[in-house]
Design a protein around this motif. Structure first.
Motif, PDB file in Angstrom:
ATOM      1  N   LEU A   1     147.255  15.839 -18.324  1.00  0.00           N
ATOM      2  CA  LEU A   1     147.975  15.323 -19.484  1.00  0.00           C
ATOM      3  C   LEU A   1     147.358  15.806 -20.794  1.00  0.00           C
ATOM      4  O   LEU A   1     148.071  16.096 -21.751  1.00  0.00           O
ATOM      5  CB  LEU A   1     148.011  13.796 -19.463  1.00  0.00           C
ATOM      6  CG  LEU A   1     149.012  13.175 -18.481  1.00  0.00           C
ATOM      7  CD1 LEU A   1     148.874  11.657 -18.490  1.00  0.00           C
ATOM      8  CD2 LEU A   1     150.427  13.571 -18.835  1.00  0.00           C
ATOM      9  N   GLU A   2     146.030  15.900 -20.836  1.00  0.00           N
ATOM     10  CA  GLU A   2     145.371  16.405 -22.041  1.00  0.00           C
ATOM     11  C   GLU A   2     145.793  17.841 -22.329  1.00  0.00           C
ATOM     12  O   GLU A   2     146.101  18.189 -23.471  1.00  0.00           O
ATOM     13  CB  GLU A   2     143.848  16.343 -21.877  1.00  0.00           C
ATOM     14  CG  GLU A   2     143.275  14.949 -21.914  1.00  0.00           C
ATOM     15  CD  GLU A   2     141.770  14.956 -21.678  1.00  0.00           C
ATOM     16  OE1 GLU A   2     141.139  16.025 -21.814  1.00  0.00           O
ATOM     17  OE2 GLU A   2     141.236  13.889 -21.345  1.00  0.00           O
TER      18      GLU A   2
ATOM     19  N   ASP B   1     148.739   1.559 -10.894  1.00  0.00           N
ATOM     20  CA  ASP B   1     148.752   3.002 -11.107  1.00  0.00           C
ATOM     21  C   ASP B   1     147.451   3.529 -11.717  1.00  0.00           C
ATOM     22  O   ASP B   1     147.409   4.621 -12.272  1.00  0.00           O
ATOM     23  CB  ASP B   1     149.926   3.380 -11.993  1.00  0.00           C
ATOM     24  CG  ASP B   1     149.867   2.714 -13.351  1.00  0.00           C
ATOM     25  OD1 ASP B   1     149.056   1.790 -13.528  1.00  0.00           O
ATOM     26  OD2 ASP B   1     150.636   3.134 -14.231  1.00  0.00           O
ATOM     27  N   TRP B   2     146.363   2.797 -11.594  1.00  0.00           N
ATOM     28  CA  TRP B   2     145.109   3.225 -12.217  1.00  0.00           C
ATOM     29  C   TRP B   2     144.594   4.534 -11.633  1.00  0.00           C
ATOM     30  O   TRP B   2     144.083   5.380 -12.345  1.00  0.00           O
ATOM     31  CB  TRP B   2     144.030   2.150 -12.094  1.00  0.00           C
ATOM     32  CG  TRP B   2     143.569   1.926 -10.687  1.00  0.00           C
ATOM     33  CD1 TRP B   2     144.112   1.104  -9.762  1.00  0.00           C
ATOM     34  CD2 TRP B   2     142.474   2.580 -10.047  1.00  0.00           C
ATOM     35  NE1 TRP B   2     143.430   1.175  -8.586  1.00  0.00           N
ATOM     36  CE2 TRP B   2     142.404   2.086  -8.729  1.00  0.00           C
ATOM     37  CE3 TRP B   2     141.540   3.520 -10.441  1.00  0.00           C
ATOM     38  CZ2 TRP B   2     141.460   2.506  -7.813  1.00  0.00           C
ATOM     39  CZ3 TRP B   2     140.584   3.936  -9.523  1.00  0.00           C
ATOM     40  CH2 TRP B   2     140.560   3.436  -8.237  1.00  0.00           C
ATOM     41  N   ASP B   3     144.788   4.719 -10.324  1.00  0.00           N
ATOM     42  CA  ASP B   3     144.305   5.958  -9.717  1.00  0.00           C
ATOM     43  C   ASP B   3     145.156   7.154 -10.124  1.00  0.00           C
ATOM     44  O   ASP B   3     144.662   8.259 -10.276  1.00  0.00           O
ATOM     45  CB  ASP B   3     144.239   5.828  -8.203  1.00  0.00           C
ATOM     46  CG  ASP B   3     145.566   5.447  -7.583  1.00  0.00           C
ATOM     47  OD1 ASP B   3     146.419   4.913  -8.312  1.00  0.00           O
ATOM     48  OD2 ASP B   3     145.747   5.666  -6.372  1.00  0.00           O
ATOM     49  N   LEU B   4     146.452   6.913 -10.327  1.00  0.00           N
ATOM     50  CA  LEU B   4     147.314   8.001 -10.790  1.00  0.00           C
ATOM     51  C   LEU B   4     146.924   8.448 -12.195  1.00  0.00           C
ATOM     52  O   LEU B   4     146.857   9.641 -12.491  1.00  0.00           O
ATOM     53  CB  LEU B   4     148.778   7.557 -10.775  1.00  0.00           C
ATOM     54  CG  LEU B   4     149.355   7.249  -9.391  1.00  0.00           C
ATOM     55  CD1 LEU B   4     150.753   6.693  -9.520  1.00  0.00           C
ATOM     56  CD2 LEU B   4     149.341   8.495  -8.537  1.00  0.00           C
ATOM     57  N   LYS B   5     146.653   7.476 -13.055  1.00  0.00           N
ATOM     58  CA  LYS B   5     146.247   7.816 -14.422  1.00  0.00           C
ATOM     59  C   LYS B   5     144.930   8.585 -14.406  1.00  0.00           C
ATOM     60  O   LYS B   5     144.746   9.533 -15.167  1.00  0.00           O
ATOM     61  CB  LYS B   5     146.105   6.562 -15.266  1.00  0.00           C
ATOM     62  CG  LYS B   5     147.433   5.926 -15.600  1.00  0.00           C
ATOM     63  CD  LYS B   5     147.239   4.706 -16.468  1.00  0.00           C
ATOM     64  CE  LYS B   5     148.563   4.053 -16.783  1.00  0.00           C
ATOM     65  NZ  LYS B   5     148.401   2.852 -17.581  1.00  0.00           N
ATOM     66  N   ARG B   6     144.013   8.185 -13.554  1.00  0.00           N
ATOM     67  CA  ARG B   6     142.722   8.860 -13.487  1.00  0.00           C
ATOM     68  C   ARG B   6     142.890  10.302 -13.028  1.00  0.00           C
ATOM     69  O   ARG B   6     142.293  11.220 -13.582  1.00  0.00           O
ATOM     70  CB  ARG B   6     141.815   8.111 -12.514  1.00  0.00           C
ATOM     71  CG  ARG B   6     140.438   8.752 -12.363  1.00  0.00           C
ATOM     72  CD  ARG B   6     139.727   8.294 -11.124  1.00  0.00           C
ATOM     73  NE  ARG B   6     140.469   8.744  -9.942  1.00  0.00           N
ATOM     74  CZ  ARG B   6     140.438   8.135  -8.776  1.00  0.00           C
ATOM     75  NH1 ARG B   6     139.739   7.045  -8.606  1.00  0.00           N
ATOM     76  NH2 ARG B   6     141.121   8.598  -7.755  1.00  0.00           N
ATOM     77  N   ASP B   7     143.728  10.531 -12.027  1.00  0.00           N
ATOM     78  CA  ASP B   7     143.897  11.871 -11.473  1.00  0.00           C
ATOM     79  C   ASP B   7     144.681  12.795 -12.391  1.00  0.00           C
ATOM     80  O   ASP B   7     144.468  14.003 -12.404  1.00  0.00           O
ATOM     81  CB  ASP B   7     144.600  11.799 -10.114  1.00  0.00           C
ATOM     82  CG  ASP B   7     143.751  11.079  -9.073  1.00  0.00           C
ATOM     83  OD1 ASP B   7     142.519  11.007  -9.270  1.00  0.00           O
ATOM     84  OD2 ASP B   7     144.308  10.602  -8.076  1.00  0.00           O
ATOM     85  N   VAL B   8     145.578  12.236 -13.191  1.00  0.00           N
ATOM     86  CA  VAL B   8     146.465  13.054 -14.014  1.00  0.00           C
ATOM     87  C   VAL B   8     145.944  13.188 -15.450  1.00  0.00           C
ATOM     88  O   VAL B   8     146.470  13.965 -16.228  1.00  0.00           O
ATOM     89  CB  VAL B   8     147.885  12.420 -14.005  1.00  0.00           C
ATOM     90  CG1 VAL B   8     148.860  13.198 -14.834  1.00  0.00           C
ATOM     91  CG2 VAL B   8     148.398  12.348 -12.577  1.00  0.00           C
ATOM     92  N   ALA B   9     144.891  12.502 -15.812  1.00  0.00           N
ATOM     93  CA  ALA B   9     144.418  12.486 -17.200  1.00  0.00           C
ATOM     94  C   ALA B   9     144.094  13.877 -17.719  1.00  0.00           C
ATOM     95  O   ALA B   9     144.488  14.228 -18.843  1.00  0.00           O
ATOM     96  CB  ALA B   9     143.185  11.578 -17.311  1.00  0.00           C
TER      97      ALA B   9
ATOM     98  N   LYS C   1     145.700  -2.691 -12.170  1.00  0.00           N
ATOM     99  CA  LYS C   1     147.001  -2.058 -12.386  1.00  0.00           C
ATOM    100  C   LYS C   1     147.276  -1.171 -11.184  1.00  0.00           C
ATOM    101  O   LYS C   1     146.387  -0.444 -10.738  1.00  0.00           O
ATOM    102  CB  LYS C   1     146.976  -1.226 -13.662  1.00  0.00           C
ATOM    103  CG  LYS C   1     146.782  -2.063 -14.903  1.00  0.00           C
ATOM    104  CD  LYS C   1     146.798  -1.191 -16.128  1.00  0.00           C
ATOM    105  CE  LYS C   1     146.570  -2.027 -17.368  1.00  0.00           C
ATOM    106  NZ  LYS C   1     146.546  -1.210 -18.574  1.00  0.00           N
TER     107      LYS C   1
END
Length: 127
Positions: free
Chosen positions: A101-102, A90-98, A88
């Motif tokens: 977001l929590e 945007d996988w790195d964006l999701k990892r950095d923003v996780a 995907k």
């Protein structure tokens, strides 16, 4: 103090005797080389060495050889970009923003709960 001074004097006397013996052996063997004299003399291993100056031709050939050795050989003629692409985009964006977001999710839930409580209190006083 006497013991230390006598030890120092004894060592100095031994050193003088060794030097005297060495001088005698050298003076006796001035015409010929004696292997024992060479072994008795100190050897210095860190003598500066002057390398022979390189000619421009030898430098050019050496540089050319290094350049040819540095050229990589192609392993694969053609590379398929779909193999190199991530699953995907945007996988790195999701990892950095996780983590962020929590934290925001918790704050959002608290804010919603607070709004509901305020609404219930308002409804209680309005009746």
């Amino acid at each position: 103090m006497d013991v230390e001074s006598t030890k120092a004097e004894e060592e100095a006397r031994k050193r003088r005797e060794r030097l005297k013996n060495l001088r005698n052996r050298i003076s006796e063997n001035q015409n010929g080389e004696d292997e024992n004299v060479d072994e008795a003399l100190p050897k210095f291993t860190s003598k500066p060495s002057s390398p022979k100056p390189k000619t421009p031709e030898s430098v050019e050939t050496e540089v050319q050889e290094q350049l040819e050795a540095a050229k990589p050989e192609p392993l694969i003629e053609e590379v398929d970009l779909t193999i190199l692409a991530p699953r995907k985009p945007d996988w790195d964006l999701k990892r950095d923003v996780a983590k962020k977001l929590e934290i925001l999710e918790r704050r959002t839930q608290k804010a919603i709960a607070e709004l509901i409580r305020e609404k219930n209190l308002y409804m209680f006083f309005v009746r």
